[in-house]
Design a protein around this motif. Structure first.
Motif, short mmCIF file in Angstrom:
data_model
loop_
_atom_site.label_atom_id
_atom_site.label_comp_id
_atom_site.label_asym_id
_atom_site.label_seq_id
_atom_site.Cartn_x
_atom_site.Cartn_y
_atom_site.Cartn_z
N GLY A 1 0.84 -1.20 0.00
CA GLY A 1 0.00 0.00 0.00
C GLY A 1 0.87 1.24 0.00
O GLY A 1 2.10 1.20 -0.04
N LEU A 2 0.21 2.43 0.05
CA LEU A 2 0.93 3.69 -0.04
C LEU A 2 1.86 3.91 1.16
O LEU A 2 3.01 4.29 1.03
N ILE A 3 1.33 3.64 2.39
CA ILE A 3 2.15 3.85 3.61
C ILE A 3 2.18 2.56 4.43
O ILE A 3 2.31 2.60 5.66
N GLY A 4 2.07 1.41 3.77
CA GLY A 4 2.04 0.14 4.47
C GLY A 4 3.42 -0.36 4.80
O GLY A 4 4.44 0.32 4.62
N ASN A 5 3.49 -1.62 5.30
CA ASN A 5 4.75 -2.24 5.65
C ASN A 5 5.59 -2.49 4.40
O ASN A 5 5.08 -2.66 3.29
N LYS A 6 6.89 -2.53 4.60
CA LYS A 6 7.81 -2.83 3.52
C LYS A 6 7.73 -4.31 3.20
O LYS A 6 7.60 -5.15 4.09
N ILE A 7 7.81 -4.65 1.93
CA ILE A 7 7.76 -6.04 1.48
C ILE A 7 8.86 -6.27 0.45
O ILE A 7 9.45 -5.33 -0.08
N ILE A 8 9.13 -7.55 0.21
CA ILE A 8 10.05 -7.94 -0.86
C ILE A 8 9.22 -8.35 -2.07
O ILE A 8 8.28 -9.15 -1.95
N VAL A 9 9.56 -7.78 -3.23
CA VAL A 9 8.85 -8.09 -4.48
C VAL A 9 9.83 -8.77 -5.42
O VAL A 9 10.92 -8.23 -5.70
N ILE A 10 9.43 -9.97 -5.88
CA ILE A 10 10.22 -10.70 -6.87
C ILE A 10 9.51 -10.58 -8.21
O ILE A 10 8.31 -10.87 -8.31
N ASP A 11 10.22 -10.11 -9.22
CA ASP A 11 9.59 -9.98 -10.54
C ASP A 11 10.60 -10.32 -11.62
O ASP A 11 11.80 -10.44 -11.37
N GLY A 12 10.09 -10.48 -12.83
CA GLY A 12 10.94 -10.81 -13.97
C GLY A 12 11.32 -12.27 -13.98
O GLY A 12 10.69 -13.12 -13.34
N GLY A 13 12.37 -12.54 -14.71
CA GLY A 13 12.78 -13.93 -14.87
C GLY A 13 12.19 -14.53 -16.13
O GLY A 13 11.03 -14.25 -16.47
N SER A 14 12.95 -15.33 -16.82
CA SER A 14 12.48 -15.95 -18.06
C SER A 14 12.35 -17.45 -17.86
O SER A 14 13.10 -18.06 -17.10
N PRO A 15 11.40 -18.07 -18.55
CA PRO A 15 11.21 -19.52 -18.40
C PRO A 15 12.43 -20.34 -18.83
O PRO A 15 12.57 -21.49 -18.43
N GLN A 16 13.30 -19.73 -19.67
CA GLN A 16 14.48 -20.48 -20.11
C GLN A 16 15.51 -20.65 -18.99
O GLN A 16 16.35 -21.55 -19.05
N ALA A 17 15.46 -19.77 -17.99
CA ALA A 17 16.42 -19.85 -16.89
C ALA A 17 16.02 -20.96 -15.92
O ALA A 17 14.83 -21.29 -15.79
N PRO A 18 16.97 -21.52 -15.18
CA PRO A 18 16.64 -22.59 -14.21
C PRO A 18 15.78 -22.05 -13.07
O PRO A 18 15.80 -20.87 -12.75
N VAL A 19 15.07 -22.94 -12.44
CA VAL A 19 14.24 -22.60 -11.29
C VAL A 19 15.16 -22.41 -10.08
O VAL A 19 16.19 -23.07 -9.94
N VAL A 20 14.76 -21.47 -9.18
CA VAL A 20 15.59 -21.22 -8.00
C VAL A 20 15.65 -22.46 -7.12
O VAL A 20 14.69 -23.25 -7.04
N GLN A 21 16.78 -22.61 -6.46
CA GLN A 21 16.97 -23.72 -5.53
C GLN A 21 17.30 -23.15 -4.15
O GLN A 21 17.57 -21.95 -3.99
N ASP A 22 17.24 -24.01 -3.19
CA ASP A 22 17.51 -23.60 -1.82
C ASP A 22 18.94 -23.06 -1.69
O ASP A 22 19.90 -23.70 -2.13
N GLY A 23 19.07 -21.84 -1.14
CA GLY A 23 20.37 -21.23 -0.98
C GLY A 23 20.79 -20.30 -2.09
O GLY A 23 21.87 -19.67 -2.01
#
Length: 331
Positions: free
Chosen positions: A106-128
């Motif tokens: 929101g406009l004055i809400g809590n801070k959050i982490i936003v993950i965006d982008g990435g292409s399907p050709q790249a590998p999927v994230v793994q632990d670590g």
């Protein structure tokens, strides 16, 4: 145990049971929101400034909450490592070339982490895995820019106010033009002259264009002079003849001038006749004597024809001449 005590014990037990149920429901509810009871992987990102991010804040991907922040700690000067717990069910949609930035709920809400982008050709994230961070303009940065813009606008407004005051006071060229009617009239006259000059230049350009088009007309004199070598050769020959005629005329003029100069001198007969009055009078007297002598000679010859001794000679000579003429006529 009497009846009142039994009733009190039942009420206490009932309250304890209700509290236990509420506690269990709350635990499951909070666990569900924080995904404490679901399998997850841990990924991280390193930020220069977390802008008030706290442990437990949400992690979003494509507008969907996919995890939470599990740990925030320093790993170096000006470097903050943010550890995130991502739901294992969302792992397949997050790729290693995705970007991470800090947003607001929101406009004055809590801070959050936003993950965006990435292409399907790249590998999927793994632990670590460690994702790359993206630097976005924060609210503080926008406020700083807005403040700077406000200062610039205030400065411009002040300068314009000062300029308008000087113009109204008649200072400067614009102020003089607006305040001094004489200067204004001169400026209008100058603009009128400039307009007339522009119109004249436009007409001159139009005439020049028409002249050039005529010059380029096929078959015209100018076109033949510029393109027809035979015509050019003829004109060149005529020019050479004209040049020769001019040279001859110059030579004749020089000769005439030389003769005229001789006529004005007394070192020749004609010059003496024209410039020496005494010699001219002598010549005139000689001519008169010659005329008188010729008249007298004619008289003497006529008298000789009537002389007795010479009459026969002249008579025979006239007869021979008449016979010759008659013979010529017969032929």
């Amino acid at each position: 145990m009497d009846k009142a005590e039994n009733k009190r014990a039942i009420i206490v037990g009932l309250f304890l049971a209700i509290g236990l149920v509420v506690f269990i429901v709350g635990v499951f509810t909070l666990g569900s929101q924080s995904k404490s009871f679901s399998k997850s992987i841990h990924i991280s990102a390193v930020f220069d400034d977390v802008s008030g991010l706290k442990t437990g804040n949400s992690v979003w991907f494509s507008g969907v909450k996919v995890g939470s922040i599990s740990k925030i700690h320093f790993i170096g000067p000006g470097q903050v490592d943010v550890r995130m717990s991502i739901d294992e069910t969302s792992q397949q949609y997050v790729h290693r070339n995705a970007g991470v930035h800090i947003g607001s709920d929101g406009l004055i809400g809590n801070k959050i982490i936003v993950i965006d982008g990435g292409s399907p050709q790249a590998p999927v994230v793994q632990d670590g895995d460690v994702l790359l961070t993206e630097k976005l303009t924060s609210t503080d940065d926008m406020l700083k820019v807005l403040q700077q813009n406000n200062q610039n606008l205030l400065s411009i407004t002040g300068d314009f106010k000062l300029l308008s005051r000087k113009i109204l006071q008649g200072k400067g060229t614009v102020g003089t033009l607006m305040a001094d009617s004489a200067v204004g009239n001169q400026f209008r006259n100058a603009m009128s002259n400039f307009e007339r000059t522009s119109a004249t230049a436009a007409r001159l350009a139009a005439n020049l264009e028409r002249f050039s088009s005529k010059m380029n007309t096929k078959g015209g004199l100018a076109d033949k002079m510029l393109t027809d070598t035979a015509t050019f050769a003829t004109i060149k020959s005529a020019a050479n003849q004209l040049k020769q005629a001019a040279a001859n005329t110059t030579e004749a003029t020089n000769n005439l001038k030389t003769a005229s100069d001789k006529f004005n001198r007394t070192d020749n007969a004609v010059g003496v006749l024209l410039n020496d009055p005494k010699a001219a009078a002598q010549i005139q007297s000689t001519l008169q004597n010659l005329q008188a002598g010729s008249i007298k000679l004619n008289d003497d010859l006529e008298a000789a024809q009537h002389n007795f001794f010479l009459k026969g000679f002249f008579k025979d000579r006239a007869k021979a001449k008449a016979d010759s003429i008659k013979k010529a006529n017969k032929q």
